[in-house]
Design an enzyme around this catalytic site. Structure first.
Site, PDB file in Angstrom:
ATOM      1  N   ILE A  25      -5.510  -2.846  -0.329  1.00 40.98           N
ATOM      2  CA  ILE A  25      -4.194  -2.437   0.176  1.00 40.98           C
ATOM      3  C   ILE A  25      -4.082  -2.744   1.678  1.00 40.98           C
ATOM      4  CG2 ILE A  25      -2.713  -0.421   0.635  1.00 40.98           C
ATOM      5  CD1 ILE A  25      -3.697   0.683  -2.091  1.00 40.98           C
ATOM      6  N   ASN A  28      -3.655  -6.640   2.057  1.00 43.22           N
ATOM      7  CA  ASN A  28      -2.314  -7.047   1.659  1.00 43.22           C
ATOM      8  C   ASN A  28      -1.274  -6.562   2.670  1.00 43.22           C
ATOM      9  OD1 ASN A  28      -0.439  -8.099  -0.414  1.00 43.22           O
ATOM     10  ND2 ASN A  28       0.193  -5.955  -0.498  1.00 43.22           N
TER      11      ASN A  28
ATOM     12  N   GLY B 103       6.823   0.427   2.736  1.00 39.69           N
ATOM     13  CA  GLY B 103       6.119   0.377   1.452  1.00 39.69           C
ATOM     14  C   GLY B 103       4.745  -0.192   1.707  1.00 39.69           C
ATOM     15  N   CYS B 104       3.763   0.308   0.949  1.00 38.13           N
ATOM     16  CA  CYS B 104       2.377  -0.080   1.233  1.00 38.13           C
ATOM     17  C   CYS B 104       1.902  -1.261   0.399  1.00 38.13           C
ATOM     18  CB  CYS B 104       1.448   1.103   1.021  1.00 38.13           C
ATOM     19  SG  CYS B 104       1.654   2.350   2.291  1.00 38.13           S
ATOM     20  N   ILE B 105       2.639  -1.582  -0.650  1.00 37.69           N
ATOM     21  CA  ILE B 105       2.134  -2.652  -1.517  1.00 37.69           C
ATOM     22  C   ILE B 105       2.995  -3.903  -1.388  1.00 37.69           C
ATOM     23  CG2 ILE B 105       1.521  -3.305  -3.873  1.00 37.69           C
ATOM     24  CD1 ILE B 105      -0.131  -1.027  -2.805  1.00 37.69           C
TER      25      ILE B 105
END
Lengths: 155, 105
Positions: A25, A28, B103-105
């Site tokens: 995470i 990304n 948002g983290c993704i």
């Protein structure tokens, strides 16, 4: 412009689901911010890029107080599989990809993926055992060369 | 509140350069914002993503993350990073005049 991070090198050293995801995470997320990112898999973290294992990474149910589960219960056969299934379903709802898809996506963002030579030798693996997104198997010295000028994050 | 001038009009932006009021944005401003971010020419694919960002913002109140953008735009994650090297969702949001997606993704 205020202080900014330009580059991160993230080490993933653990082979449990909860040991692997944070590093993925963060890698990304770094790319999403336009930050250069490298991922370096070492020791049991190699399971995340192991062709035969990366679809079967599980939550650690023993020695994991965060699960709030009695140690004995955590050791029951099948407990790890059940809790992993629960976790994966919850993550799926949040559109968090499974490890294979996540690795592919991170590679597509332009982050480079490396395996640690000492660990690959230790587990008697070859590049063929690892997923195609792995750019190279490198030594710790080569890792430091790649990481030069950036932040190193160990997970 | 900082301001910026695009297409001869002054708009309010935040410290990171994102529009405070998406209604102040016009299509003529996009090439200038893009140029300031290192994208000298907006291709058809750039526009497809920019329009999708605005549509999603109008519908949901925030722009999509890179992953969601890849799924809905038909432009792959790989291509998105080629179009917007400094972060697709973030840059496309800035060029589209909407707030930075969270948002983290």
């Amino acid at each position: 412009m205020a202080n900014t991070i330009e580059k991160v090198s993230i080490i993933i050293s653990k082979g449990s689901l909860e040991g692997i995801y944070p590093g993925l995470i963060m890698a990304n997320g770094a790319r999403a911010e336009g930050i250069e990112a490298d991922l370096f898999f070492t020791f049991f973290g190699l399971d995340a890029i192991h062709k035969k294992r990366y679809e079967h990474v599980k939550v650690a149910t023993v020695g994991n107080p965060g699960l709030h589960l009695a140690t004995l219960a955590g050791g029951l056969p099948g407990m790890s599989s059940v809790l992993t299934h629960v976790m994966e379903r919850k993550m799926g709802k949040l559109d968090i990809p499974g490890i294979p898809e996540f690795i592919e996506m991170i590679s597509d963002t332009g982050a480079d993926i490396y395996a640690c030579k000492a660990s690959v030798d230790l587990f008697e693996l070859t590049k063929d055992d690892l997923v195609d997104q792995v750019k190279d198997i490198i030594t710790v010295g080569e890792f430091y060369e790649l990481a030069a000028g950036g932040e190193i994050i160990f997970t | 509140m900082p301001t910026a001038t695009y297409a001869d009009r002054t708009v309010e932006v935040n410290d990171e350069g994102f529009f405070v009021d998406p209604a102040q944005w016009t299509e003529e401003m996009a090439p200038e914002i893009a140029e300031a971010e290192g994208i000298s020419q907006l291709s058809e694919d750039h526009w497809r993503v920019i329009k999708l960002m605005r549509a999603e913002y109008a519908e949901k109140g925030s722009g999509p993350s890179v992953r969601a953008l890849g799924k809905t735009s038909g432009v792959s994650v790989k291509e998105l990073y080629q179009l917007f090297p400094k972060g697709p969702a973030k840059l496309a949001a800035k060029i589209a005049g909407i707030p930075k997606p969270r948002g983290c993704i």
